[in-house]
Design an enzyme around this catalytic site. Sequence first.
Site, PDB file in Angstrom:
ATOM      1  N   TYR A   1      -1.226   6.407 -17.236  1.00 27.84           N
ATOM      2  CA  TYR A   1      -0.171   5.388 -17.225  1.00 27.84           C
ATOM      3  C   TYR A   1       0.442   5.124 -18.597  1.00 27.84           C
ATOM      4  O   TYR A   1       1.655   4.889 -18.688  1.00 27.84           O
ATOM      5  CB  TYR A   1      -0.692   4.094 -16.603  1.00 27.84           C
ATOM      6  CG  TYR A   1      -0.632   4.115 -15.089  1.00 27.84           C
ATOM      7  CD1 TYR A   1       0.480   3.627 -14.409  1.00 27.84           C
ATOM      8  CD2 TYR A   1      -1.672   4.640 -14.339  1.00 27.84           C
ATOM      9  CE1 TYR A   1       0.552   3.649 -13.027  1.00 27.84           C
ATOM     10  CE2 TYR A   1      -1.617   4.675 -12.956  1.00 27.84           C
ATOM     11  CZ  TYR A   1      -0.506   4.180 -12.304  1.00 27.84           C
ATOM     12  OH  TYR A   1      -0.443   4.214 -10.932  1.00 27.84           O
TER      13      TYR A   1
ATOM     14  N   GLU B   1      -5.375   1.522  -6.919  1.00 22.17           N
ATOM     15  CA  GLU B   1      -5.925   2.877  -6.857  1.00 22.17           C
ATOM     16  C   GLU B   1      -7.422   2.871  -7.101  1.00 22.17           C
ATOM     17  O   GLU B   1      -8.170   3.623  -6.452  1.00 22.17           O
ATOM     18  CB  GLU B   1      -5.187   3.761  -7.870  1.00 22.17           C
ATOM     19  CG  GLU B   1      -3.748   4.042  -7.450  1.00 22.17           C
ATOM     20  CD  GLU B   1      -2.809   4.326  -8.607  1.00 22.17           C
ATOM     21  OE1 GLU B   1      -3.308   4.716  -9.694  1.00 22.17           O
ATOM     22  OE2 GLU B   1      -1.591   4.156  -8.437  1.00 22.17           O
TER      23      GLU B   1
END
Length: 395
Positions: A97, A139
């Site tokens: 990310y 997630e």
Amino acid sequence: MLSPASAAVVRATLPVVRAHAVEITGEFYSSMFAAHPDLLDLFNQGNQADGRQQLALASAVVGFAGHLLDEDAVPFDRIAERIAHKHVSLGIRAGQYPIVGHHLLTAVGTVLGDAVTPEIAAAWHEVYWLLACRLIAAEARLYQRGDLDPEHLWRRWRVAKRLDEAVDAVSFTLVPDGGAAVPDFAPGQYVSVAVDLPGGRRQLRQYSLSHGPGRGSLRITVRRVRGRDGAPDGAVSHHLHDHVTEDQTLLLGPPAGETTLAPGDGPVLLVSAGIGITPMAAMLDHLARTQPTRRIVLAHADRSPAHHALRRECAQTAMGLAEVDELYWYEHDHDDRSRPGRMDVDALPLSPGTTAHLCGPLPFMHGIRAGLIRRGLPADRIRYEVFGPGMLDRD
């Protein structure tokens, strides 16, 4: 929550960012892949080429920003859940990310130039990380629930059976290579398949599981994607059709996907077009084995009977149900069991308490969904699967 200072900046700049969002995401992907070519393996290059991936990311980021400013603006929970399942199916990790955030926010500055002040950059940095943290947490829960390690996600599966189902459609029944257990899954879920194409490039695609759980195997049914209007053929689907035979192995990710069979015992309407039949076949299979008295309507539209994948199997499965209607529409060569032309939403039986499941091309689902809502079916009782990066309108 977005800080008050950032909220004011995002509210003022959201129209400009929205207007340039696709340009920004295009610049983002270009710069990120140049710096991290290994990430090319995680993205559908067909969707990159035709701009759908850029549009999907732009829609998600702009939609989330609107959600932060007004919780009623965008139904973002469903979008976040869909993204999280997709990421888990690909093995996306939290450590990736920061890479995405750096290149996305750099792309904002590249496209908008000197208009991006430090205050604007900081505000959109906050938006991105609120979205990222939300997805990372979702997630992580999915990885934990499935006892999955994203560092060692992919497994080898052997093709136990290959069956030509229809014109340009073939099924692969898969068993773990080496005798590991078959993971449980919910009807309507999909798996990611990784193939190594000529030239050394790995590409990933998602395919719905086309039979229900509990059969000691997984099965995918793949349509050969033929390019139209100058678009290239589908590289992965052609590879699977032309080169994968019985006893060969495929690399698969875990089952994933949020659009699964609705629980309960109320009536179910299964509506599909083309290869959208695949999750419906899995739902029908599961219903026939677990709830054979549940009221079912199976409706499908296709080019012709010869193009209708899994038709015979679904008809045989329906024979095990106590109360089922089968309705088929074909644009060409309709027979005594079908109707000509495109699906007529007004011809679909609707019982009180029905939950509808839709799968097929976006224009098809958009039209069927709008027609069902017009006929009085609440929007929250219409569930749909989207192939590739796409979202239906809220209303």
